[in-house]
Design a protein around this motif. Structure first.
Motif, PDB file in Angstrom:
ATOM      1  N   PRO A  92       0.629  -1.216  -0.018  1.00  0.00           N
ATOM      2  CA  PRO A  92      -0.059   0.028   0.099  1.00  0.00           C
ATOM      3  C   PRO A  92       0.882   1.114  -0.112  1.00  0.00           C
ATOM      4  O   PRO A  92       1.743   1.489   0.933  1.00  0.00           O
ATOM      5  CB  PRO A  92      -0.737  -0.039   1.266  1.00  0.00           C
ATOM      6  CG  PRO A  92      -0.343  -1.560   1.737  1.00  0.00           C
ATOM      7  CD  PRO A  92       0.814  -2.044   1.179  1.00  0.00           C
ATOM      8  N   THR A 130      -2.984   7.233   7.401  1.00  0.00           N
ATOM      9  CA  THR A 130      -3.902   7.197   6.649  1.00  0.00           C
ATOM     10  C   THR A 130      -4.081   5.460   6.683  1.00  0.00           C
ATOM     11  O   THR A 130      -5.458   4.970   6.505  1.00  0.00           O
ATOM     12  CB  THR A 130      -3.526   7.555   5.084  1.00  0.00           C
ATOM     13  OG1 THR A 130      -3.591   8.936   5.092  1.00  0.00           O
ATOM     14  CG2 THR A 130      -4.788   7.059   3.937  1.00  0.00           C
ATOM     15  N   ILE A 131      -3.177   4.784   6.782  1.00  0.00           N
ATOM     16  CA  ILE A 131      -3.142   3.392   6.745  1.00  0.00           C
ATOM     17  C   ILE A 131      -3.878   2.849   8.097  1.00  0.00           C
ATOM     18  O   ILE A 131      -4.876   2.003   7.872  1.00  0.00           O
ATOM     19  CB  ILE A 131      -1.863   2.609   6.911  1.00  0.00           C
ATOM     20  CG1 ILE A 131      -1.063   3.066   5.636  1.00  0.00           C
ATOM     21  CG2 ILE A 131      -1.942   1.256   6.905  1.00  0.00           C
ATOM     22  CD1 ILE A 131      -1.839   2.456   4.179  1.00  0.00           C
ATOM     23  N   LYS A 145      -6.405   4.449   9.367  1.00  0.00           N
ATOM     24  CA  LYS A 145      -7.665   4.995   9.168  1.00  0.00           C
ATOM     25  C   LYS A 145      -8.318   3.753   8.308  1.00  0.00           C
ATOM     26  O   LYS A 145      -9.481   3.383   8.570  1.00  0.00           O
ATOM     27  CB  LYS A 145      -7.855   6.461   8.233  1.00  0.00           C
ATOM     28  CG  LYS A 145      -7.739   7.440   9.073  1.00  0.00           C
ATOM     29  CD  LYS A 145      -7.705   8.809   8.394  1.00  0.00           C
ATOM     30  CE  LYS A 145      -7.397  10.086   9.098  1.00  0.00           C
ATOM     31  NZ  LYS A 145      -7.455  11.275   8.287  1.00  0.00           N
ATOM     32  N   ALA A 146      -7.801   3.357   7.559  1.00  0.00           N
ATOM     33  CA  ALA A 146      -8.286   2.200   6.665  1.00  0.00           C
ATOM     34  C   ALA A 146      -8.668   0.958   7.680  1.00  0.00           C
ATOM     35  O   ALA A 146      -9.531   0.111   7.519  1.00  0.00           O
ATOM     36  CB  ALA A 146      -7.322   1.810   5.560  1.00  0.00           C
ATOM     37  N   LYS A 165     -11.653   1.530   9.474  1.00  0.00           N
ATOM     38  CA  LYS A 165     -12.645   1.430   8.677  1.00  0.00           C
ATOM     39  C   LYS A 165     -13.127  -0.139   8.665  1.00  0.00           C
ATOM     40  O   LYS A 165     -14.303  -0.438   8.880  1.00  0.00           O
ATOM     41  CB  LYS A 165     -12.382   1.725   7.302  1.00  0.00           C
ATOM     42  CG  LYS A 165     -13.447   1.504   6.286  1.00  0.00           C
ATOM     43  CD  LYS A 165     -14.768   2.502   6.674  1.00  0.00           C
ATOM     44  CE  LYS A 165     -16.011   2.128   5.544  1.00  0.00           C
ATOM     45  NZ  LYS A 165     -17.233   2.703   6.112  1.00  0.00           N
ATOM     46  N   MET A 166     -11.984  -1.053   8.368  1.00  0.00           N
ATOM     47  CA  MET A 166     -12.165  -2.480   8.632  1.00  0.00           C
ATOM     48  C   MET A 166     -12.781  -3.075   9.917  1.00  0.00           C
ATOM     49  O   MET A 166     -13.760  -3.677  10.117  1.00  0.00           O
ATOM     50  CB  MET A 166     -10.880  -3.097   8.232  1.00  0.00           C
ATOM     51  CG  MET A 166     -11.203  -4.512   8.011  1.00  0.00           C
ATOM     52  SD  MET A 166      -9.483  -5.483   7.489  1.00  0.00           S
ATOM     53  CE  MET A 166      -8.391  -5.531   8.959  1.00  0.00           C
ATOM     54  N   GLN A 207     -15.927  -4.089   0.373  1.00  0.00           N
ATOM     55  CA  GLN A 207     -15.016  -3.154   0.692  1.00  0.00           C
ATOM     56  C   GLN A 207     -13.946  -3.821   1.801  1.00  0.00           C
ATOM     57  O   GLN A 207     -12.875  -3.675   2.091  1.00  0.00           O
ATOM     58  CB  GLN A 207     -15.604  -1.998   1.287  1.00  0.00           C
ATOM     59  CG  GLN A 207     -14.828  -0.854   1.936  1.00  0.00           C
ATOM     60  CD  GLN A 207     -15.296   0.292   2.629  1.00  0.00           C
ATOM     61  OE1 GLN A 207     -16.741   0.027   2.866  1.00  0.00           O
ATOM     62  NE2 GLN A 207     -14.850   1.572   2.558  1.00  0.00           N
ATOM     63  N   ARG A 208     -14.745  -4.681   2.638  1.00  0.00           N
ATOM     64  CA  ARG A 208     -14.121  -5.293   3.847  1.00  0.00           C
ATOM     65  C   ARG A 208     -13.148  -6.411   3.084  1.00  0.00           C
ATOM     66  O   ARG A 208     -12.205  -6.559   3.622  1.00  0.00           O
ATOM     67  CB  ARG A 208     -15.350  -6.018   4.464  1.00  0.00           C
ATOM     68  CG  ARG A 208     -14.667  -7.085   5.645  1.00  0.00           C
ATOM     69  CD  ARG A 208     -14.013  -6.142   6.749  1.00  0.00           C
ATOM     70  NE  ARG A 208     -13.414  -6.887   7.923  1.00  0.00           N
ATOM     71  CZ  ARG A 208     -12.462  -7.855   7.986  1.00  0.00           C
ATOM     72  NH1 ARG A 208     -11.615  -7.928   6.743  1.00  0.00           N
ATOM     73  NH2 ARG A 208     -11.974  -8.434   9.019  1.00  0.00           N
ATOM     74  N   LEU A 257      -9.991  -4.405   1.908  1.00  0.00           N
ATOM     75  CA  LEU A 257      -9.257  -4.181   3.017  1.00  0.00           C
ATOM     76  C   LEU A 257      -8.481  -5.501   3.606  1.00  0.00           C
ATOM     77  O   LEU A 257      -7.219  -5.353   4.197  1.00  0.00           O
ATOM     78  CB  LEU A 257     -10.082  -3.312   4.184  1.00  0.00           C
ATOM     79  CG  LEU A 257     -10.508  -1.949   3.759  1.00  0.00           C
ATOM     80  CD1 LEU A 257     -11.662  -1.739   4.623  1.00  0.00           C
ATOM     81  CD2 LEU A 257      -9.530  -1.003   3.829  1.00  0.00           C
ATOM     82  N   LEU A 287      -4.739  -5.296   4.263  1.00  0.00           N
ATOM     83  CA  LEU A 287      -4.364  -4.931   5.406  1.00  0.00           C
ATOM     84  C   LEU A 287      -4.478  -5.907   6.426  1.00  0.00           C
ATOM     85  O   LEU A 287      -4.041  -5.724   7.567  1.00  0.00           O
ATOM     86  CB  LEU A 287      -5.031  -3.516   5.777  1.00  0.00           C
ATOM     87  CG  LEU A 287      -4.845  -2.331   4.747  1.00  0.00           C
ATOM     88  CD1 LEU A 287      -6.228  -1.516   5.213  1.00  0.00           C
ATOM     89  CD2 LEU A 287      -3.681  -1.846   4.788  1.00  0.00           C
TER      90      LEU A 287
END
Length: 253
Positions: free
Chosen positions: A97, A106-107, A109-110, A113-114, A140-141, A144, A148
């Motif tokens: 990434p 930012t990572i 934050k991702a 979100k997950m 989306q999940r 991610l 990640l």
């Protein structure tokens, strides 16, 4: 500490480099000879450099530090995932990434979100969404998780990065160097060893070679982790003794 064995390295094919026409002149100090148009790595030097890397990694992990493993090439993915998982270390085996290190906020934050999607599924919020929305969230999940999943628990920047094939993972190497994070790398004859802090000269294309090197590295990290655990238990015991002594002094007053 675990030591590299030249015979084991030889049997794993660690000595096979690239074709001579693809070589990087800066690898000259680590090349033993040329055979059938292929450079042969000096395994005695590999063993020395591998021992140096292991010593540094053992010291890092004995202090409770995390090492991020990076390998996105097909031959290395499963091997790295296996070893890193056993060590409980973060790893990346899919696409790197961009900004993983230099834009870590930012990572994170991702990752949040997950985690929020996971929370939605647990508290029932997910079921209140329409079928189309649930499908979008699931996709989306999945994306991610793919990018990640193995670093979801990494709450801070790693103390070191271990890379298989520094040419392929040049972005990871560049980001780590920019932040002053030491880089350990398996460096083949077509790469520039000056780009990493701890060079392990050897074949970075064969799974057997990668597995051999990582087996030695893993042993060193395990020893560091064991030392960390022993130190923590010792500190706990000493703390309990001190506490008991204080209680005894208090009772005697």
């Amino acid at each position: 500490m675990a030591k590299a064995n030249v015979k084991d390295l030889l049997e794993a094919g660690v000595h096979f480099g690239h074709m001579t026409r693809k070589w990087n002149p800066n690898m000259a100090p680590y090349i033993f000879m040329e055979k059938n148009g292929i450079h042969i790595v000096d395994l005695h030097k590999t063993a020395v450099k591998l021992d140096e890397a292991c010593s540094a990694l053992e010291k890092l992990t004995s202090a409770g530090k995390k090492v991020l493993f990076v390998a996105t090439k097909k031959q290395a993915k499963e091997v790295v995932a296996k070893h890193a998982s056993e060590l409980n270390m973060p790893y990346i085996t899919e696409r790197w990434p961009g900004g993983m290190l230099t834009n870590f906020v930012t990572i994170r934050k991702a990752v949040k979100k997950m985690n929020s999607i996971d929370k939605m599924k647990k508290d029932g919020t997910f079921e209140t969404l329409s079928k189309k929305e649930r499908l979008q969230v699931d996709r989306q999940r999945a994306n991610l998780e793919k990018n990640l999943g193995s670093i979801a628990d990494m709450v801070r920047l790693p103390s070191a990065v271990f890379v298989v094939d520094i040419m392929r993972e040049h972005i990871a190497v560049t980001e780590a160097k920019k932040l002053g994070i030491p880089v350990f790398g398996i460096v083949d004859t077509n790469s520039d060893p000056r780009k990493v802090d701890f060079v392990i000269p050897g074949n970075d294309d064969a799974s057997k070679s990668i597995d051999m090197i990582l087996s030695v590295v893993s042993e060193a990290i395990k020893e560091g982790q064991s030392q960390r655990k022993a130190d923590k238990e010792k500190s706990k015991e000493e703390g309990e003794v001190v506490s008991a002594d204080k209680d005894a002094d208090f009772d005697g007053e």
